[in-house]
Design an enzyme around this catalytic site. Structure first.
Site, short mmCIF file in Angstrom:
data_model
loop_
_atom_site.label_atom_id
_atom_site.label_comp_id
_atom_site.label_asym_id
_atom_site.label_seq_id
_atom_site.Cartn_x
_atom_site.Cartn_y
_atom_site.Cartn_z
N TYR A 50 0.83 -1.20 0.00
CA TYR A 50 0.00 0.00 0.00
C TYR A 50 0.87 1.26 0.00
O TYR A 50 2.02 1.24 0.45
CB TYR A 50 -0.94 -0.01 1.22
CG TYR A 50 -2.09 0.96 1.08
CD1 TYR A 50 -3.01 0.82 0.04
CD2 TYR A 50 -2.25 2.03 1.96
CE1 TYR A 50 -4.06 1.71 -0.10
CE2 TYR A 50 -3.30 2.91 1.82
CZ TYR A 50 -4.19 2.75 0.79
OH TYR A 50 -5.23 3.64 0.64
N ASN A 61 -15.72 3.88 1.27
CA ASN A 61 -16.37 3.70 -0.05
C ASN A 61 -17.30 4.86 -0.43
O ASN A 61 -17.11 5.51 -1.45
CB ASN A 61 -17.12 2.37 -0.13
CG ASN A 61 -16.19 1.17 -0.21
OD1 ASN A 61 -16.62 0.04 -0.15
ND2 ASN A 61 -14.90 1.40 -0.34
N ASN A 118 -19.70 -2.87 -9.38
CA ASN A 118 -20.27 -3.66 -8.29
C ASN A 118 -19.47 -3.51 -6.98
O ASN A 118 -19.82 -4.11 -5.97
CB ASN A 118 -20.31 -5.14 -8.69
CG ASN A 118 -20.99 -6.02 -7.66
OD1 ASN A 118 -22.01 -5.62 -7.09
ND2 ASN A 118 -20.46 -7.20 -7.41
N VAL A 148 -17.37 1.21 -3.75
CA VAL A 148 -17.29 2.56 -4.30
C VAL A 148 -18.25 2.68 -5.49
O VAL A 148 -19.00 3.66 -5.61
CB VAL A 148 -15.85 2.90 -4.77
CG1 VAL A 148 -15.81 4.27 -5.43
CG2 VAL A 148 -14.87 2.84 -3.60
N ASP A 163 -18.53 -10.23 -16.05
CA ASP A 163 -19.51 -11.27 -16.34
C ASP A 163 -19.52 -12.28 -15.19
O ASP A 163 -18.47 -12.64 -14.66
CB ASP A 163 -19.15 -12.01 -17.63
CG ASP A 163 -19.07 -11.07 -18.82
OD1 ASP A 163 -18.10 -10.28 -18.90
OD2 ASP A 163 -19.99 -11.12 -19.65
N TYR A 215 -8.84 5.37 -9.17
CA TYR A 215 -8.78 5.29 -7.71
C TYR A 215 -8.45 3.89 -7.22
O TYR A 215 -8.15 3.67 -6.05
CB TYR A 215 -10.08 5.79 -7.06
CG TYR A 215 -11.28 4.89 -7.33
CD1 TYR A 215 -12.10 5.09 -8.43
CD2 TYR A 215 -11.58 3.83 -6.48
CE1 TYR A 215 -13.18 4.26 -8.68
CE2 TYR A 215 -12.66 3.01 -6.72
CZ TYR A 215 -13.46 3.22 -7.81
OH TYR A 215 -14.53 2.38 -8.06
N GLY A 216 -8.51 2.89 -8.11
CA GLY A 216 -8.22 1.53 -7.69
C GLY A 216 -7.54 0.76 -8.81
O GLY A 216 -7.62 1.16 -9.98
N MET A 232 -7.73 -2.96 -9.15
CA MET A 232 -8.10 -4.33 -8.77
C MET A 232 -7.51 -5.40 -9.69
O MET A 232 -7.21 -6.50 -9.25
CB MET A 232 -9.62 -4.48 -8.72
CG MET A 232 -10.32 -3.77 -7.58
SD MET A 232 -9.73 -4.15 -5.91
CE MET A 232 -10.11 -5.88 -5.74
N LEU A 272 -8.20 9.13 -1.29
CA LEU A 272 -9.03 9.73 -0.25
C LEU A 272 -8.20 10.19 0.95
O LEU A 272 -8.45 11.24 1.53
CB LEU A 272 -10.11 8.72 0.19
CG LEU A 272 -11.13 9.25 1.20
CD1 LEU A 272 -12.01 10.34 0.60
CD2 LEU A 272 -12.01 8.10 1.72
P1 NDP Z 1 -14.98 -4.01 -2.83
O1 NDP Z 1 -14.29 -5.00 -1.98
O2 NDP Z 1 -16.30 -3.49 -2.42
O3 NDP Z 1 -15.14 -4.59 -4.30
C1 NDP Z 1 -14.06 -5.06 -5.02
C2 NDP Z 1 -14.40 -4.90 -6.49
O4 NDP Z 1 -13.27 -5.25 -7.27
C3 NDP Z 1 -15.55 -5.78 -6.94
O5 NDP Z 1 -16.41 -5.01 -7.71
C4 NDP Z 1 -14.87 -6.83 -7.79
O6 NDP Z 1 -15.65 -7.21 -8.90
C5 NDP Z 1 -13.67 -6.11 -8.30
N1 NDP Z 1 -12.56 -7.03 -8.61
C6 NDP Z 1 -12.00 -7.93 -7.79
N2 NDP Z 1 -10.99 -8.56 -8.42
C7 NDP Z 1 -10.93 -8.03 -9.67
C8 NDP Z 1 -10.12 -8.28 -10.80
N3 NDP Z 1 -9.12 -9.17 -10.77
N4 NDP Z 1 -10.36 -7.57 -11.92
C9 NDP Z 1 -11.34 -6.66 -11.95
N5 NDP Z 1 -12.13 -6.37 -10.91
C10 NDP Z 1 -11.93 -7.06 -9.78
O7 NDP Z 1 -13.96 -2.83 -3.08
P2 NDP Z 1 -13.94 -1.32 -2.66
O8 NDP Z 1 -15.06 -0.60 -3.28
O9 NDP Z 1 -13.74 -1.22 -1.21
O10 NDP Z 1 -12.59 -0.87 -3.37
C11 NDP Z 1 -12.44 -0.98 -4.76
C12 NDP Z 1 -11.07 -0.44 -5.15
O11 NDP Z 1 -11.04 0.93 -4.84
C13 NDP Z 1 -9.90 -1.07 -4.43
O12 NDP Z 1 -8.83 -1.17 -5.33
C14 NDP Z 1 -9.61 -0.07 -3.34
O13 NDP Z 1 -8.29 -0.13 -2.89
C15 NDP Z 1 -9.90 1.20 -4.08
N6 NDP Z 1 -10.19 2.34 -3.22
C16 NDP Z 1 -9.40 3.42 -3.36
C17 NDP Z 1 -9.62 4.55 -2.63
C18 NDP Z 1 -8.75 5.72 -2.87
O14 NDP Z 1 -8.77 6.66 -2.10
N7 NDP Z 1 -7.99 5.73 -3.93
C19 NDP Z 1 -10.65 4.61 -1.60
C20 NDP Z 1 -11.52 3.44 -1.59
C21 NDP Z 1 -11.25 2.33 -2.35
P3 NDP Z 1 -16.69 -8.44 -8.84
O15 NDP Z 1 -17.90 -7.89 -8.16
O16 NDP Z 1 -16.89 -8.73 -10.26
O17 NDP Z 1 -16.00 -9.50 -8.07
#
Ligand code: NDP
Length: 372
Positions: A56, A139, A179, A182, A203, A279-280, A282, A306
């Protein structure tokens, strides 16, 4: 004395390898400026896991404050506590008050904490559940801040500043990771503020499951929901033209939660002068940006963190949290799906470790929230 437990790690690694439960006792005589709090609920966010892995952006401080044999960190950035007692009767925090950490990386994955009253902000708990308050400050705040602050490039006359999307304008934004916590928040705030959204989801394993998720997001207020396979296909260009009336309705803002190809496709979907806010990450894939988008469409690529906003503007943060809690209280915001992980005195270390380890897995039913 109060018996307390905390999850801790003393070296970076996978949560299932490095997390331990540490038991300690808290003296009844706490410093006069401090408060003793007990945890009500604390979510397991992706950033918490990245913090434990050591990947991080902000590194936590390893300390021996709670008496661990090696300097350790209590993970958990977000959560809600109830005040048990204050060091002085005149303290602004009273027994029974609900408080959130005022600082980042507070360490919320523990049953109790003692800290200076200034490290907490009090919230009005009326009509709210612990999990609603525990999940408000990361979020929903991220979605709120991005939608309120970012928008298309306003051009050289504005010093290249940004023009946030206008409330009530019906302007479009587009996002992947729709989904996520955020993403779901952005859908709902967008709807509430009279904006329109295009939402990309991954999907699911059956068409029925995909349809069910689409429907769920539409019920939250999503105007358009597309699957990633549709979004990355050749047909998307035509579908987008239809949605935006051949580009007459500009998409001024993109939210990138994922990275990789998905982010590039979000950038390509933006109209002239649009801004892509990342912002992310993933998918853990770098974002590649076609130069033509920079030159011919003047698309702007920016990042959002944030924590930085919170540090620079603690008053604004408090105001935002109060505003969102009001929206929740009024029943205008649906909770993100959560999976409660009960933590009581008997809960095994392994149960907690596993719950944390699962926090980065995709296709889950909901975000893990430790409930005390
Ligand atoms: P959640 O745990 O609520 O959700 C995770 C999401 O990531 C799901 O929608 C999931 O999709 C998706 N996901 C998981 N693995 C993958 C992958 N390999 N490829 C594509 N999508 C994937 O997450 P948050 O809303 O808490 O956080 C989401 C992101 O935002 C994180 O990276 C987090 O670090 C970042 N974040 C950043 C902030 C900032 O200040 N920059 C603040 C808050 C969050 P599915 O539903 O299809 O599984």
């Amino acid at each position: 004395y109060t018996q307390a437990k905390a999850l801790v790690f003393s070296k970076y690694g996978e949560p299932e390898d490095v997390l331990k439960v540490h038991t300690h006792s808290i003296s009844p005589s706490i410093p006069s400026s401090s408060v003793l709090v007990r945890s009500l609920a604390a979510p397991i966010n992706p950033a918490d896991i990245n913090t434990i892995q050591g990947t991080y952006g902000a590194k936590p401080a390893f300390t021996s404050l709670i008496g661990t044999s090696e300097p350790s960190v209590v993970p958990g950035n977000e959560g809600v506590f109830e005040v048990v007692s204050s060091g002085e009767p005149s303290s602004s925090l009273k027994k029974g008050d609900w408080v959130l950490p005022a600082i980042g990386q507070f360490g919320t994955w523990r049953t109790h904490a003692v800290d200076d009253a200034s490290k907490f902000i009090k919230v009005n708990k009326e009509g709210l559940t612990p999990t609603q308050v525990a999940t408000v400050s990361v979020n929903p705040c991220t979605a709120y801040k991005i939608l309120r602050s970012y928008g298309p490039n306003a051009g050289p006359k504005a010093g290249l500043g940004m023009k946030p999307l206008e409330v009530g304008s019906g302007q479009w934004f587009i996002q992947n990771g729709a989904n996520s916590g955020v993403g779901r928040s952005a859908i709902q705030f967008g709807k509430l503020w009279g904006l329109r959204s295009i939402n990309v989801i991954r999907d699911r394993d059956t068409p029925e499951a995909t349809e069910a998720l689409k429907k769920e997001l539409q019920d939250l207020g999503a105007d358009v929901v597309v699957t990633e396979s549709q979004f990355l296909s050749r047909e998307w260009r035509d579908q987008l033209a239809e949605i935006t009336r051949k580009g007459r309705e500009h998409i001024g803002l993109g939210l990138n939660c994922v990275g990789g190809k998905s982010a590039t496709a979000i950038a390509r979907s933006l109209g002239e002068d649009g801004t892509l806010v990342s912002y992310g990450g993933m998918a853990r894939q770098p974002v590649s940006l076609p130069v033509g988008l920079l030159i011919f469409k003047d698309i702007r690529f920016v990042g959002f963190w944030l924590s930085r906003w919170n540090e620079r503007d603690p008053q604004g943060r408090k105001h935002m949290i109060d505003d969102i809690l009001n929206i929740i209280r009024e029943g205008k915001f649906r909770d993100v799906p959560i999976q409660e992980v009960k933590w009581d005195w008997e809960t095994e270390e392994e149960t907690l470790r596993n719950a944390v380890q699962q926090g980065l897995q995709g296709f889950r039913k909901g975000k893990g929230v430790l409930v005390f």
